[in-house]
Design a protein around this motif. Sequence first.
Motif, PDB file in Angstrom:
ATOM      1  N   ILE A 157     -21.097 143.454  23.019  1.00 44.09           N
ATOM      2  CA  ILE A 157     -21.808 142.401  23.727  1.00 44.09           C
ATOM      3  C   ILE A 157     -22.910 143.032  24.556  1.00 44.09           C
ATOM      4  N   VAL A 180     -25.009 142.010  27.088  1.00 45.30           N
ATOM      5  CA  VAL A 180     -25.457 141.187  28.199  1.00 45.30           C
ATOM      6  C   VAL A 180     -25.760 142.088  29.380  1.00 45.30           C
ATOM      7  N   ALA A 202     -29.484 138.434  24.153  1.00 40.86           N
ATOM      8  CA  ALA A 202     -28.028 138.376  24.268  1.00 40.86           C
ATOM      9  C   ALA A 202     -27.623 137.542  25.475  1.00 40.86           C
ATOM     10  N   PHE A 217     -25.318 134.156  25.749  1.00 35.17           N
ATOM     11  CA  PHE A 217     -24.183 134.126  26.673  1.00 35.17           C
ATOM     12  C   PHE A 217     -24.293 132.907  27.590  1.00 35.17           C
ATOM     13  N   ASN A 249     -22.091 136.606  21.427  1.00 34.72           N
ATOM     14  CA  ASN A 249     -22.384 136.480  22.856  1.00 34.72           C
ATOM     15  C   ASN A 249     -22.141 135.056  23.345  1.00 34.72           C
TER      16      ASN A 249
END
Length: 480
Positions: free
Chosen positions: A12, A14, A162, A166, A202
């Motif tokens: 991920i 983020v 990303a 999210f 995400n």
Amino acid sequence: MPSRTKHIVLPIHVSQHYDAPATPHWHESGWRVGMRKHNLLKLSFLVVIALFFFSTSIHVRPRRVLNDSAPPLGLPKDVQTAWGQYSPYFPVGIYLPPPTECVIAQVNILQRHGARFPNSFDTYEQSIKKLLSVKKYEDTRLDFLKEYEYDLSSEKLTSFGAAQSFNAGEEAFKRYSHIVSEDNIPFVRATRKSRVIESATNWTVGFAAASQQQYNPFLDLAIPEDQNNTLNENCPNANDGTQQKDEWLSVFATPIAQRLEEAAPGSSLTNNDIFNLMAMCPFESIAKRRPSDFCGIFTKEEFREFEYHGDVEKYYKTGYGESLGPVQGAGYVNELIARITGQPVQDDTSHNYSLPFPSGRTIYTDFTHENLMIGVFSAMGLFNKSTTPLSTRRMDTDREWVASKMVPFSARMVVEKMTCGGVIGRGFEKDFVRILVNDAVQPLEFCGGGRIKMCTMDAFVRSQGYSRGPAGKDWRKCFN
């Protein structure tokens, strides 16, 4: 709990921290950047509370909604929205909860991947090299090139992209948590392209985080893009809009090329080079989360013309300007109809019957590319108020067809199925459909949306006759 046979785990990306510039300002010749560093800024939007009323007899509940402030790139919103399909996501409207007489029963989300790096076939670096080869610049806005090195990756999802995905997952849970349970969590699909898959994963992490890990959806199915696939446009015989976008490019880019030849003597920039240099503004700003120096080379009006280039391309690629454009979205429309009606898919286009999806879910989320989303909009009849095609000789300033509002990075179309009684249901409980594109409620004139901008489900299904009928004939034209 429903059977879950495909579980794709990916890293991920983020990022919560970045450097942001001070608020810059425009001057008549372009963009001037002031740089002041800020650490530990979180990628989030401000939250506001609004109360809206449809009429004295149809009421909506107050709800927290995201405002439309600019993503933190150090550039004004009107600059970021002039990047066409390369614009970051903005809510086009304020989300309105359904009328109090209605209860949402199912949600279908079609979402574009988050912001990416340039494609591997893009020639941005080659265009920049033409400017780097110049011995002396006659415009101080080009002085940054004296120490410039191209360092962008290609194809991949950016950390900004990303975070967009999210945040979209968080938003989906907060908005629709009342239709989620441990036995009914979102079904998630994506095309098998890394940036699309990572956007989907995400999103699932954002959804799970918003639920405090009570509900943990994951990517159920990733479909190769070379297969028959309702999430990827596929029509070899369709035009790709190159002729029309090049016509507009020759109109707006030629005077810019002449201006930059004076600023960088001997650079010999072509119209395509001008497009590439202008595209560096969004790609580099998003990748580095600060204004790119390339933004300062061009004026606001030139970026408005750049934006129109994206509008023209999408209109004549999979939009209404290409006779085989809408058929590329018909397969998804037929899958949508199957989901909201609870009936088997009826499709003679791109639906792959070997890749079924479960019925009875309350949330379906599909991740794709912008060209497929445009095909879906066209197949459904959205953004179709104009009676004349987009001009390639002059910019239509009154157009409804605007790529930055339709398919920016992380764009989303949401189809809400709801059951309504009271005044709306006229004394009975009826199923209705409402469609939002980037939070803007669509009017749905084609199925009698009226002032509440909702159609009965039966009327909506009837309005989609193209996808269920003539699209099959058009699909065969794609290959014959």
